[in-house]
Design an enzyme around this catalytic site. Structure first.
Site, PDB file in Angstrom:
ATOM      1  N   ARG A  94       1.080  -1.059   0.014  1.00  0.00           N
ATOM      2  CA  ARG A  94       0.061   0.037  -0.034  1.00  0.00           C
ATOM      3  C   ARG A  94       1.042   1.321   0.048  1.00  0.00           C
ATOM      4  NH1 ARG A  94      -5.053   1.075   3.521  1.00  0.00           N
ATOM      5  NH2 ARG A  94      -6.131  -0.249   1.807  1.00  0.00           N
ATOM      6  N   HIS A 121      -7.122   0.780  -6.545  1.00  0.00           N
ATOM      7  CA  HIS A 121      -7.480  -0.145  -5.476  1.00  0.00           C
ATOM      8  C   HIS A 121      -8.274  -1.381  -6.081  1.00  0.00           C
ATOM      9  CE1 HIS A 121      -7.731  -1.310  -1.467  1.00  0.00           C
ATOM     10  NE2 HIS A 121      -8.560  -0.605  -1.010  1.00  0.00           N
ATOM     11  N   GLN A 124      -9.934  -3.690  -3.730  1.00  0.00           N
ATOM     12  CA  GLN A 124     -11.445  -3.036  -3.050  1.00  0.00           C
ATOM     13  C   GLN A 124     -12.409  -3.507  -4.408  1.00  0.00           C
ATOM     14  OE1 GLN A 124     -12.213  -1.681  -0.027  1.00  0.00           O
ATOM     15  NE2 GLN A 124     -14.385  -2.336  -1.081  1.00  0.00           N
ATOM     16  N   ASP A 198     -17.439   7.009  -1.093  1.00  0.00           N
ATOM     17  CA  ASP A 198     -16.074   7.037  -0.544  1.00  0.00           C
ATOM     18  C   ASP A 198     -15.964   8.198   0.320  1.00  0.00           C
ATOM     19  OD1 ASP A 198     -13.512   6.325   0.249  1.00  0.00           O
ATOM     20  OD2 ASP A 198     -12.744   6.353  -1.793  1.00  0.00           O
ATOM     21  N   CYS A 236     -16.598   1.431   0.488  1.00  0.00           N
ATOM     22  CA  CYS A 236     -15.371   0.720   0.919  1.00  0.00           C
ATOM     23  C   CYS A 236     -14.906   0.670   2.315  1.00  0.00           C
ATOM     24  CB  CYS A 236     -14.291   1.185  -0.189  1.00  0.00           C
ATOM     25  SG  CYS A 236     -13.957   3.188   0.036  1.00  0.00           S
ATOM     26  N   ARG A 264     -13.612  -8.565   1.475  1.00  0.00           N
ATOM     27  CA  ARG A 264     -12.349  -8.148   0.958  1.00  0.00           C
ATOM     28  C   ARG A 264     -11.463  -9.459   1.508  1.00  0.00           C
ATOM     29  NH1 ARG A 264     -10.301  -3.117   1.040  1.00  0.00           N
ATOM     30  NH2 ARG A 264      -8.249  -4.597   0.493  1.00  0.00           N
TER      31      ARG A 264
HETATM   32  N1  LIG Z   1     -11.298  -0.008   2.054  1.00  0.00           N
HETATM   33  C1  LIG Z   1     -10.091   0.500   1.982  1.00  0.00           C
HETATM   34  O1  LIG Z   1      -9.245  -0.309   1.971  1.00  0.00           O
HETATM   35  N2  LIG Z   1      -9.629   1.703   1.950  1.00  0.00           N
HETATM   36  C2  LIG Z   1     -10.360   2.732   1.243  1.00  0.00           C
HETATM   37  C3  LIG Z   1      -9.517   3.998   1.503  1.00  0.00           C
HETATM   38  C4  LIG Z   1     -10.061   4.642   0.213  1.00  0.00           C
HETATM   39  C5  LIG Z   1      -9.726   6.186   0.217  1.00  0.00           C
HETATM   40  N3  LIG Z   1     -10.159   6.813  -1.287  1.00  0.00           N
HETATM   41  C6  LIG Z   1      -8.489   6.692   0.419  1.00  0.00           C
HETATM   42  O2  LIG Z   1      -7.490   6.435  -0.555  1.00  0.00           O
HETATM   43  O3  LIG Z   1      -8.096   6.885   1.479  1.00  0.00           O
END
Ligand SMILES: NC(=O)NCCC[C@H](N)C(=O)O
Length: 278
Positions: A94, A121, A124, A198, A236, A264
């Site tokens: 990540r 992502h 996701q 989101d 998400c 997930r």
């Molecule tokens: N569910 C996840 O793994 N994280 C989602 C975070 C998405 C949000 N757009 C971010 O980048 O912070």
């Protein structure tokens, strides 16, 4: 060697294969092997689902942080990648900068898996599609309306929808959209089967009053949900109740967010099996 940095790395058949693998009992191709999990940003669902998925496949996950690994600082990206590949069957990361994943994949020492970058992502989106399949009984022909920012989550979801034959539409504040047509929220949810949002401020992005003002008309509330008949709500997570979604929507009977969060783990297994070509 396979890598999964974005949904663009998959064919339509690959995507269906991953969804199929995600719903099958777990084989154990990782017995005695490791899975490296490198996180430059916080994680709840991704870390837990990946650790469990690795264990279910017989493997041993190792959580790694930037201050320990010193990637590109203590040691070059290529040397860190080659080192990790001595112990791990998959290198998952990540990252802030998507190009770090590309540099690791270019070494071709082990399959590289994107666990979220600024632009994509894919893990996701795989969970989202499995959830849509389970909720609607189909993906093909479904209308998925995304209300919010055009970035990692919505980009991967859009690409996955196209690959699986679903219709994807998006409503975003001006300057915060994806490439291509952007609708307003009311237009986007018209006839939608799935309404998805989101957070307004992604990890690493700057919060500001201007940003909040721009996103305020894009809240998913009961009135917006009611414009689409019997749509399911997806997110998400993490969610900010009172910002991008209201509590009655995310905590209501048409919310699929907990099924989505569980998926997930199942799709993390499917993605890793696909990477290993098992
Ligand atoms: N569910 C996840 O793994 N994280 C989602 C975070 C998405 C949000 N757009 C971010 O980048 O912070």
């Amino acid at each position: 060697m396979r890598h999964l940095l974005s949904i663009r790395d998959l064919t339509a058949a690959d995507l269906q294969a991953i969804l199929g693998l995600s719903e099958k009992p777990a084989p154990q191709p990782l017995t005695g092997k490791g899975v490296a999990l490198y996180f430059e940003k916080p994680s709840a669902r991704t870390r837990n689902s990946m650790e469990l998925a690795a264990a279910q496949l017989g493997g041993h996950p190792v959580y790694l942080q930037p201050n320990e690994l010193g990637i590109g600082m203590r040691e070059s990206v290529a040397d860190v990648t080659r080192t990790l590949a001595c112990y791990h069957s998959i290198i998952a990361a990540r990252v802030f900068d998507h190009s770090l994943l590309e540099q690791m994949a270019a070494v071709n020492a082990a399959p590289v898996l994107n666990m979220l970058s600024a632009t994509d992502h894919p893990l996701q989106a795989l969970a989202d599609l499995l959830t849509i399949k389970q909720l609607l009984g189909r993906i093909e022909g479904a209308r998925v309306a995304f209300i919010g920012e055009g970035n990692n989550v919505s980009r991967s979801l859009a690409e996955a929808c196209v690959l699986a034959g679903a219709e994807f539409v998006i409503a975003s504040p001006p300057g915060h959209g994806l490439e291509g047509a952007v609708l307003d929220p009311a237009e986007a949810v018209e006839g939608a089967d799935i309404i998805y949002t989101d957070v307004w401020v992604s990890m690493g992005d700057e919060d500001s009053d201007e940003r909040r003002a721009a996103f305020e008309p894009y809240q998913v509330d009961e009135a917006l949900m009611a414009r689409a008949k019997d749509a399911w709500f997806l997110h998400c997570l993490p969610a900010r109740r009172g910002e991008e979604v209201t509590a009655p929507v995310i905590d209501g009977p048409r919310s699929g967010v907990w099924k989505q969060a569980e998926n997930r783990m199942h799709t993390a297994r499917g993605a890793m099996l696909w990477l290993l070509d098992k």
